[in-house]
Design a protein around this motif. Structure first.
Motif, PDB file in Angstrom:
ATOM      1  N   SER A  79      39.560 -64.387  55.766  1.00 42.65           N
ATOM      2  CA  SER A  79      38.532 -63.665  55.038  1.00 42.65           C
ATOM      3  C   SER A  79      37.601 -62.720  55.807  1.00 42.65           C
ATOM      4  O   SER A  79      37.575 -63.296  57.252  1.00 42.65           O
ATOM      5  N   ALA A  80      37.184 -62.015  55.238  1.00 38.25           N
ATOM      6  CA  ALA A  80      36.148 -61.196  55.922  1.00 38.25           C
ATOM      7  C   ALA A  80      34.965 -61.944  56.540  1.00 38.25           C
ATOM      8  O   ALA A  80      34.275 -61.796  57.598  1.00 38.25           O
ATOM      9  N   LEU A  81      34.325 -63.068  55.875  1.00 32.39           N
ATOM     10  CA  LEU A  81      33.412 -63.855  56.428  1.00 32.39           C
ATOM     11  C   LEU A  81      33.918 -64.554  57.756  1.00 32.39           C
ATOM     12  O   LEU A  81      33.142 -64.921  58.692  1.00 32.39           O
ATOM     13  N   ALA A 118      30.231 -57.465  51.821  1.00 32.38           N
ATOM     14  CA  ALA A 118      29.476 -58.965  51.483  1.00 32.38           C
ATOM     15  C   ALA A 118      29.469 -59.778  52.881  1.00 32.38           C
ATOM     16  O   ALA A 118      28.604 -60.413  53.086  1.00 32.38           O
ATOM     17  N   ALA A 119      30.463 -59.709  53.761  1.00 31.16           N
ATOM     18  CA  ALA A 119      30.430 -60.547  54.860  1.00 31.16           C
ATOM     19  C   ALA A 119      29.719 -59.654  56.089  1.00 31.16           C
ATOM     20  O   ALA A 119      29.640 -59.978  56.915  1.00 31.16           O
ATOM     21  N   GLY A 120      29.157 -58.517  55.706  1.00 30.94           N
ATOM     22  CA  GLY A 120      28.333 -57.846  56.794  1.00 30.94           C
ATOM     23  C   GLY A 120      29.238 -56.885  57.676  1.00 30.94           C
ATOM     24  O   GLY A 120      28.572 -56.563  58.781  1.00 30.94           O
ATOM     25  N   LEU A 121      30.487 -56.870  57.411  1.00 32.70           N
ATOM     26  CA  LEU A 121      31.446 -55.901  58.025  1.00 32.70           C
ATOM     27  C   LEU A 121      31.356 -54.590  57.523  1.00 32.70           C
ATOM     28  O   LEU A 121      31.041 -54.254  56.456  1.00 32.70           O
ATOM     29  N   THR A 122      31.397 -53.610  58.486  1.00 33.72           N
ATOM     30  CA  THR A 122      31.434 -52.159  58.025  1.00 33.72           C
ATOM     31  C   THR A 122      33.171 -51.802  57.809  1.00 33.72           C
ATOM     32  O   THR A 122      34.060 -52.014  58.871  1.00 33.72           O
ATOM     33  N   PRO A 123      33.431 -51.587  56.545  1.00 37.81           N
ATOM     34  CA  PRO A 123      34.655 -51.141  56.248  1.00 37.81           C
ATOM     35  C   PRO A 123      35.077 -49.889  56.635  1.00 37.81           C
ATOM     36  O   PRO A 123      34.260 -49.145  56.610  1.00 37.81           O
TER      37      PRO A 123
END
Ligand SMILES: O=C[C@H](O)COP(=O)(O)O
Length: 251
Positions: A79-81, A118-123
């Protein structure tokens, strides 16, 4: 004024030993302070790479994430998290190799984009046309469709915290780089498309070019008004080459 970004996508390359060596060699390269530099190693190497670049300005991103944010019974997914938890700050979504080899659809890619933010990552939303699509005069339509899968669904403001990478599929790993004019043409049209929804978001949006970027062609590509850096595959596996590409993105 947009800060250039040069991102190295290592794809499914490397071993513990070769990656350590690559980063040691990269540490000897002068990387311009005015350029953001990111590397995207394979999943199993993310933490080791993060530890090795911790004292530098290089940031680490993942090559993909799950559509689902919450933990669950999804064997083999990450997951992104979880990516954020181990220190990633960026993630590629919709790379053409995943669109083609993993049958990722625009709607799946949109869900990954949502999970990343939502996880605070830059896509880093990867878009680009195939050779057949370009020859059929469909390049811009394909790219716009891929962007609209996110833009229409989520609204333009999500692009204030995202990056777009334009990677013509026919230029990836082929040695056939788009000419600076071909790349600039699509980049300008991507920016105009975003600007038709929000001039401010378009102005700040970093649009990278990817597809056989090398030290020999980087400066000419990065000199184009709407090219804000590169998403580099093969050449990012060579520290000297990658260092030179990063320097080409500087002043
Ligand atoms: O993500 C990077 C692109 O697929 C470009 O790869 P390449 O530089 O090997 O053509």
């Amino acid at each position: 004024m947009r800060r250039p970004l040069v991102a190295g996508n290592w794809k499914m390359h490397g071993t513990c030993a070769s990656i350590k060596l690559l980063l040691n060699e990269l540490a000897t390269q002068v990387l311009p302070a005015e350029v953001d530099v990111a590397v995207f190693p394979g999943l199993v190497y993310l933490q080791a790479v993060g530890a090795q670049v911790a004292q530098s300005d290089i940031v680490v991103g993942a090559q993909d994430c799950a559509v689902q944010l919450e933990e669950g019974a999804l064997t083999g997914e990450t997951s992104a998290l979880q990516l954020a938890d181990i220190g990633c700050s960026m993630v590629l979504v919709g790379h053409s190799e995943r669109r083609q080899l993993q049958d990722e659809t625009d709607s799946v890619i949109c869900r990954k984009f949502i999970a990343a933010q939502a996880a605070g990552l830059t896509p880093v939303l990867c878009v680009g046309e195939t050779l057949a699509e370009r020859e059929a005069g469909q390049a811009l339509a394909v790219v716009q469709r891929q962007i609209d899968a996110v833009l229409v669904e989520l609204g333009v403001d999500v692009f204030a915290k995202a990056v777009i990478a334009y990677e013509p599929v026919w230029a990836i790993g082929s040695g056939l780089t788009a000419t600076p004019e071909q790349a600039q043409d699509i980049h300008a049209q991507i920016r105009a498309h975003i600007a038709s929804h929000s001039a401010g978001v378009a102005q700040g949006l970093r649009i990278l070019y990817g597809g056989s970027v090398k030290a020999a062609n980087a400066a000419e590509l990065f000199a184009q008004a709407d090219i804000d850096g590169g998403l580099v595959g093969g050449a990012s596996l060579n520290a000297k080459e990658f260092g030179a590409i990063c320097r080409a993105a500087g002043n």
